[in-house]
Scaffold this motif. Structure first.
Motif, PDB file in Angstrom:
ATOM      1  N   LEU A  66       1.920  79.320  70.255  1.00 34.18           N
ATOM      2  CA  LEU A  66       2.728  77.970  69.881  1.00 34.18           C
ATOM      3  C   LEU A  66       1.329  77.291  69.361  1.00 34.18           C
ATOM      4  CD1 LEU A  66       4.425  77.465  72.681  1.00 34.18           C
ATOM      5  CD2 LEU A  66       5.157  78.427  70.594  1.00 34.18           C
ATOM      6  N   GLY A  67       1.112  76.331  68.480  1.00 34.39           N
ATOM      7  CA  GLY A  67       0.330  75.787  68.133  1.00 34.39           C
ATOM      8  C   GLY A  67       0.006  75.974  66.297  1.00 34.39           C
ATOM      9  N   GLU A  68      -1.217  75.295  66.306  1.00 32.75           N
ATOM     10  CA  GLU A  68      -1.937  75.283  64.676  1.00 32.75           C
ATOM     11  C   GLU A  68      -2.818  75.924  64.900  1.00 32.75           C
ATOM     12  OE1 GLU A  68      -2.666  71.069  63.490  1.00 32.75           O
ATOM     13  OE2 GLU A  68      -1.051  70.291  64.164  1.00 32.75           O
ATOM     14  N   LEU A  69      -3.397  76.781  65.466  1.00 37.06           N
ATOM     15  CA  LEU A  69      -4.608  77.225  66.025  1.00 37.06           C
ATOM     16  C   LEU A  69      -4.695  78.620  65.273  1.00 37.06           C
ATOM     17  CD1 LEU A  69      -6.572  75.004  68.917  1.00 37.06           C
ATOM     18  CD2 LEU A  69      -6.975  74.707  65.685  1.00 37.06           C
ATOM     19  N   GLY A  70      -3.214  79.184  66.018  1.00 39.15           N
ATOM     20  CA  GLY A  70      -3.326  80.695  66.247  1.00 39.15           C
ATOM     21  C   GLY A  70      -3.987  81.114  67.527  1.00 39.15           C
ATOM     22  N   PRO A  71      -3.909  82.954  67.256  1.00 39.41           N
ATOM     23  CA  PRO A  71      -4.280  83.615  68.924  1.00 39.41           C
ATOM     24  C   PRO A  71      -5.823  83.587  68.387  1.00 39.41           C
ATOM     25  CG  PRO A  71      -3.290  84.870  67.238  1.00 39.41           C
ATOM     26  CD  PRO A  71      -3.174  83.452  66.492  1.00 39.41           C
ATOM     27  N   ALA A  72      -5.936  83.151  69.835  1.00 33.66           N
ATOM     28  CA  ALA A  72      -7.562  83.604  70.316  1.00 33.66           C
ATOM     29  C   ALA A  72      -7.833  84.791  71.226  1.00 33.66           C
ATOM     30  CB  ALA A  72      -8.085  82.626  71.003  1.00 33.66           C
ATOM     31  N   SER A  73      -9.006  85.877  70.510  1.00 36.12           N
ATOM     32  CA  SER A  73      -9.500  87.356  70.888  1.00 36.12           C
ATOM     33  C   SER A  73      -9.879  86.670  72.149  1.00 36.12           C
ATOM     34  CB  SER A  73     -10.911  87.366  70.281  1.00 36.12           C
ATOM     35  OG  SER A  73     -11.326  88.540  70.497  1.00 36.12           O
ATOM     36  N   ASP A  74      -9.626  88.215  72.768  1.00 38.52           N
ATOM     37  CA  ASP A  74      -9.657  87.724  73.912  1.00 38.52           C
ATOM     38  C   ASP A  74     -11.003  88.341  74.539  1.00 38.52           C
ATOM     39  OD1 ASP A  74      -9.459  90.384  73.350  1.00 38.52           O
ATOM     40  OD2 ASP A  74      -7.937  91.060  74.870  1.00 38.52           O
ATOM     41  N   GLN A  75     -11.893  88.737  73.398  1.00 37.08           N
ATOM     42  CA  GLN A  75     -13.335  88.856  73.902  1.00 37.08           C
ATOM     43  C   GLN A  75     -14.121  88.249  72.722  1.00 37.08           C
ATOM     44  OE1 GLN A  75     -13.618  93.125  72.385  1.00 37.08           O
ATOM     45  NE2 GLN A  75     -12.336  93.589  74.097  1.00 37.08           N
ATOM     46  N   CYS A  76     -15.819  87.514  72.848  1.00 31.36           N
ATOM     47  CA  CYS A  76     -15.971  86.961  72.371  1.00 31.36           C
ATOM     48  C   CYS A  76     -16.707  87.676  70.878  1.00 31.36           C
ATOM     49  CB  CYS A  76     -17.404  86.264  73.217  1.00 31.36           C
ATOM     50  SG  CYS A  76     -17.248  85.167  74.700  1.00 31.36           S
ATOM     51  N   LEU A  77     -16.772  86.918  69.765  1.00 29.19           N
ATOM     52  CA  LEU A  77     -16.897  87.377  69.265  1.00 29.19           C
ATOM     53  C   LEU A  77     -18.801  86.920  68.909  1.00 29.19           C
ATOM     54  CD1 LEU A  77     -14.656  85.394  66.404  1.00 29.19           C
ATOM     55  CD2 LEU A  77     -14.489  88.656  67.382  1.00 29.19           C
ATOM     56  N   PRO A  78     -19.591  87.595  67.790  1.00 35.67           N
ATOM     57  CA  PRO A  78     -20.818  87.020  67.561  1.00 35.67           C
ATOM     58  C   PRO A  78     -21.042  85.624  67.826  1.00 35.67           C
ATOM     59  CG  PRO A  78     -20.589  88.995  66.192  1.00 35.67           C
ATOM     60  CD  PRO A  78     -19.130  88.307  67.038  1.00 35.67           C
ATOM     61  N   ASP A  79     -21.806  84.688  68.637  1.00 37.78           N
ATOM     62  CA  ASP A  79     -22.019  83.203  68.729  1.00 37.78           C
ATOM     63  C   ASP A  79     -21.301  82.865  69.697  1.00 37.78           C
ATOM     64  OD1 ASP A  79     -25.491  84.589  67.624  1.00 37.78           O
ATOM     65  OD2 ASP A  79     -23.941  84.116  66.255  1.00 37.78           O
ATOM     66  N   CYS A  80     -20.421  83.478  70.674  1.00 36.26           N
ATOM     67  CA  CYS A  80     -18.731  82.638  70.488  1.00 36.26           C
ATOM     68  C   CYS A  80     -19.677  82.231  72.218  1.00 36.26           C
ATOM     69  CB  CYS A  80     -18.097  83.519  70.918  1.00 36.26           C
ATOM     70  SG  CYS A  80     -16.738  83.074  71.343  1.00 36.26           S
ATOM     71  N   CYS A  81     -20.146  82.495  72.471  1.00 39.75           N
ATOM     72  CA  CYS A  81     -20.866  81.987  73.768  1.00 39.75           C
ATOM     73  C   CYS A  81     -22.185  82.015  74.077  1.00 39.75           C
ATOM     74  CB  CYS A  81     -19.903  82.353  74.980  1.00 39.75           C
ATOM     75  SG  CYS A  81     -18.264  82.498  74.677  1.00 39.75           S
ATOM     76  N   PRO A  82     -23.235  80.976  73.344  1.00 42.41           N
ATOM     77  CA  PRO A  82     -24.166  81.252  73.639  1.00 42.41           C
ATOM     78  C   PRO A  82     -24.932  80.714  74.940  1.00 42.41           C
ATOM     79  CG  PRO A  82     -23.968  79.213  71.645  1.00 42.41           C
ATOM     80  CD  PRO A  82     -22.966  80.114  72.155  1.00 42.41           C
TER      81      PRO A  82
END
Length: 123
Positions: A104-120
């Motif tokens: 639901l929504g415009e952003l689409g699904p989020a990954s359940d694992q952090c991508l590189p530089d996702c959470c510095p």
């Protein structure tokens, strides 16, 4: 939220007691802004529990009432069927039972694992 004035504030501590509370506090913000009406939406919680009931439904409501400000609180998602269905979809995808989950929504699904530089900050 075009045309709607809103502000992010906090109702309670996040993290260990040694860390200061996040600011601005909901009651302090209400007192400083003194709007005509307040609608509070506890976005950090999925269900109503004692913290919501006391911090918002009791303390924030009393703050508003003492200042003559209209008060409403949006319901949390709790066991709403759309929320529960979304959780089931996600669990089934993670278990390999299903290939995709409805989004639901415009952003689409989020990954359940952090991508590189996702959470510095968290590294």
């Amino acid at each position: 939220f075009d045309g709607i004035r809103w502000e992010l504030c906090y109702q309670s501590r996040s993290g260990p007691p040694s860390q200061p509370w996040l600011e601005p506090d909901v009651n302090d913000l209400i007192k400083s802004k003194q709007p005509q009406n307040v609608i509070i939406c506890p976005i950090g919680f999925v269900s109503d529990h004692m913290e919501i009931l006391f911090d918002l439904d009791t303390e924030a409501r009393e703050t508003c009432e003492s200042l003559g400000i209209g008060f409403r609180r949006a319901a949390s998602v709790g066991t709403h069927p759309l929320f529960v269905d979304a959780l089931v979809d996600l669990i089934q995808v993670r278990m390999g039972i299903s290939e995709d989950a409805e989004v639901l929504g415009e952003l689409g699904p989020a990954s359940d694992q952090c991508l590189p530089d996702c959470c510095p900050i968290g590294r």
